[in-house]
Design a protein around this motif. Structure first.
Motif, short mmCIF file in Angstrom:
data_model
loop_
_atom_site.label_atom_id
_atom_site.label_comp_id
_atom_site.label_asym_id
_atom_site.label_seq_id
_atom_site.Cartn_x
_atom_site.Cartn_y
_atom_site.Cartn_z
N MET A 152 13.28 3.19 -49.96
CA MET A 152 13.82 1.82 -49.89
C MET A 152 14.60 1.46 -51.15
O MET A 152 15.47 0.58 -51.12
N LYS A 153 14.32 2.16 -52.27
CA LYS A 153 15.07 1.89 -53.49
C LYS A 153 16.38 2.69 -53.57
O LYS A 153 17.20 2.44 -54.45
N ALA A 154 16.56 3.66 -52.68
CA ALA A 154 17.78 4.50 -52.72
C ALA A 154 19.02 3.64 -52.47
O ALA A 154 18.98 2.69 -51.68
N PRO A 155 20.14 3.91 -53.14
CA PRO A 155 21.35 3.09 -53.00
C PRO A 155 21.94 3.14 -51.59
O PRO A 155 22.69 2.24 -51.21
N TRP A 156 21.64 4.14 -50.83
CA TRP A 156 22.19 4.27 -49.48
C TRP A 156 21.31 3.64 -48.42
O TRP A 156 21.66 3.63 -47.23
N PHE A 157 20.12 3.13 -48.77
CA PHE A 157 19.15 2.67 -47.79
C PHE A 157 19.73 1.53 -46.93
O PHE A 157 19.69 1.60 -45.69
N SER A 158 20.24 0.52 -47.53
CA SER A 158 20.71 -0.65 -46.77
C SER A 158 21.90 -0.31 -45.89
O SER A 158 21.99 -0.72 -44.73
N SER A 159 22.86 0.44 -46.44
CA SER A 159 24.06 0.75 -45.66
C SER A 159 23.75 1.60 -44.43
O SER A 159 24.35 1.41 -43.36
N LEU A 160 22.77 2.52 -44.55
CA LEU A 160 22.41 3.34 -43.40
C LEU A 160 21.55 2.57 -42.40
O LEU A 160 21.64 2.78 -41.19
#
Length: 601
Positions: A152-160
């Motif tokens: 959930m902290k990964a920078p790509w989490f929200s966009s994916l």
């Protein structure tokens, strides 16, 4: 034909044949070189086309294999996101119910089965199901309590997580899981993330499924390709997932940018990389956004240079052999008629002008032979005419030598008459005989001889003395010379006498009155002008033109036998068409004949 002439003739034939063979060989060499180069280029192009097709098939096959793996990964994610599992029946419908451990274990086994069913399970780094605090994990790396938080902290989490349902584009991202014993050892992953569709009461970030694809899926697949090919697997973002270019031979950044920007899903083109021609083939997957391309340098293509060299040399020497054979045959065919022409010309040079019909063939050389026979016939006729002319000339010279006796006899007779008249003290007879003797001597010396104006006027004076005695002072003559040095100007002898004679006989005598003949000499713009004017009966305008064109108007009473047309023609022949006589006259008033000559001293 002597030995020297035969050697010369042989050299000429050899020279012609050598030149003909040389020119033909030059043409044949050019043709052979062109044919050899064409075959070489055609072979190279065929190899390039074949290698391009092989490369395209290789890239297409690679894309299809990885498309199958990608589809299976997406199906696993969709099964986890869209199907209600038995082990979630109570907890998802009734969150307040106590957690069933045995059911959770069963659910984990089902999740592992999902991975095991796939033929590419070993490339699933980790699959994680998260629902409102409940976590289920499977895959090839061990789970940890911080895995959900790291995802959930990964920078790509929200966009994916929040992209549209039909979007499954892969991207190469940093591995969010810590490495360690039993954990993931890869630094990069290709994540797939979808919200759970059967948990509508929860927010997407509270209920989702994650699947991390290991890049080794691509690198292991590329290992099955030949070792000499350069193939690249690239994400839609331009990141290279895997490649066979272990030594990084080429800078692929501009190539990747160009291929990703292209609207075509597959294709090929040629470009120069590191000063070497290369063929690039590519294909793109529309859903995953993955790009696969291969760089094929020409140096690595299956060009059998030994076969090419042998083929080119065989073609080249085969053309040379044919050309040399044809050259020899053509030179022999042309050498024979040319030899006959040469022999014929040698006979003509020795005086044999009899025609030789064997050289008159039906080709261009035969046309030359006909012209040579015609030329020899004309030469023969000219020589016969020349002999006859020379014979006639010799006969005429003999007659002229015989005729010279009469003038000398006449000079001696006139001289005797002059001395008898002197002894009898008859001055009139003396002056007439003296003038006539002078006239005859001057006329006998030459007709086209050039004399000074002074000599011409002296000669004219002798003629005037005789005519005045004949016509009993019927006319007078007046001579005007503008400049003293003009007396030394040179003119053709007998220039003035015919014109003065014409003035006396055709102008003054028919008028029946005493006349005046005026001779004037002047220079204008480097041209000598001599005018003879009489005040006789004049000439009508229609007769002026006839006077200079009718050469038949010569009477026996004329002393010189020269008419005005002959005088005008003589000037034009000697000095050119710009010079000669001009006539101006008014009937019953005057006639002026003007002579124009170039000024000479």
């Amino acid at each position: 034909m002597n030995k020297e002439e035969r050697q010369k003739n042989g050299k000429m034939q050899k020279t012609f044949q050598k030149k003909l063979i040389l020119y033909n060989m030059l043409v044949i060499i050019c043709i052979a070189s062109a044919v050899s180069f064409y075959n070489y280029r055609s072979y190279c192009q065929d190899v390039i086309i074949s290698e391009t097709n092989n490369s395209a098939n290789r890239v297409r096959t690679l894309s299809e294999r990885l498309q199958v793996a990608y589809d299976e990964m997406v199906n696993i994610v969709l099964n986890c996101a869209e199907r209600k599992s038995l082990f979630f029946a109570t907890t998802l419908d009734s969150p307040n119910k106590p957690y069933n451990t045995s059911m959770a274990v069963y659910a984990s086994d089902v999740l592992r089965d999902f991975c095991a069913i796939s033929g590419y399970s070993r490339y699933i780094n980790k699959i994680v199901l998260y629902h409102n605090g409940l976590v289920l994990q499977a895959g090839n790396s061990f789970g940890a309590s911080m895995d959900v938080e790291n995802i959930m902290k990964a920078p790509w989490f929200s966009s994916l997580l929040y992209r549209e349902n039909a979007q499954y584009t892969l991207s190469l991202e940093d591995n969010p899981f810590k490495s360690g014993k039993g954990r993931s050892t890869v630094s990069k992953l290709l994540p797939l993330l979808r919200p759970l569709q059967y948990s509508a009461r929860n927010k997407p970030e509270e209920s989702w499924v994650f699947l991390g694809i290991a890049p080794t899926l691509f690198s292991d697949t590329l290992k099955s390709l030949p070792s000499d090919v350069l193939v690249y697997a690239v994400t839609e973002g331009g990141d290279i997932i895997a490649s066979t270019d272990r030594e990084q031979e080429f800078d692929t950044s501009p190539i990747i940018s160009s291929l990703l920007a292209s609207k075509e899903q597959e294709g090929n083109y040629q470009m120069k990389l590191h000063h070497e021609n290369c063929v690039i083939t590519y294909t793109k997957q529309p859903v995953s956004g993955l790009l696969f391309f291969e760089i094929r340098p020409e140096s690595r293509m299956q060009l059998d240079h030994g076969v090419i060299r042998r083929t080119v040399l065989i073609i080249f020497f085969f053309c040379i052999a044919i050309g040399l054979t044809l050259s020899l045959l053509i030179s022999r065919q042309l050498g024979a008629p040319i030899s006959r022409l040469t022999k014929r010309l040698e006979l003509i040079s020795k005086g044999d002008f009899e025609p030789d019909h064997s050289i008159e063939t039906d080709d261009e050389i035969g046309m030359i032979g006909r012209q040579i026979n015609q030329m020899s016939g004309r030469i023969s006729n000219l020589l016969e005419t020349r002999v006859e002319s020379e014979k006639e000339k010799k006969d005429l010279e003999i007659k002229m030598l015989q005729a010279q006796i009469n003038p000398h006899f006449l000079y001696n007779t006139l001289d005797s008459i002059k001395w008898i008249a002197t002894m009898q003290k008859n001055s009139g007879i003396v002056s007439v005989v003296t003038a006539l003797s002078s006239l005859l001597k001057n006329m006998a010396k030459g007709f086209n001889e050039k004399v000074t104006l002074r000599q011409e006027l002296d000669f004219l004076q002798n003629y005037v003395i005789i005519e005045k005695i004949r016509y009993i002072e019927l006319f007078d003559i007046d001579i005007i010379v503008d400049q003293e040095e003009l007396y030394d100007a040179r003119i053709i002898k007998l220039t003035l006498q015919p014109i003065v004679e014409n003035a006396i006989f055709s102008g003054i005598e028919p008028s029946g009155r005493t006349g005046l003949i005026t001779i004037r000499v002047w220079v204008k713009a480097g041209v000598l002008h001599i005018s003879v004017t009489d005040n006789g009966i004049g000439i009508s305008p229609e007769n002026i033109e006839k006077l200079l064109t009718d050469t038949s108007r010569i009477t026996r009473s004329n002393m010189s036998g020269i008419g005005l047309p002959n005088v005008d023609r003589r000037f034009k022949l000697v000095y050119g068409e710009d010079y000669g006589l001009t006539i101006e006259s008014v009937v019953d008033q005057y006639t002026t004949i003007t002579i124009t000559l170039p000024l000479e001293f």
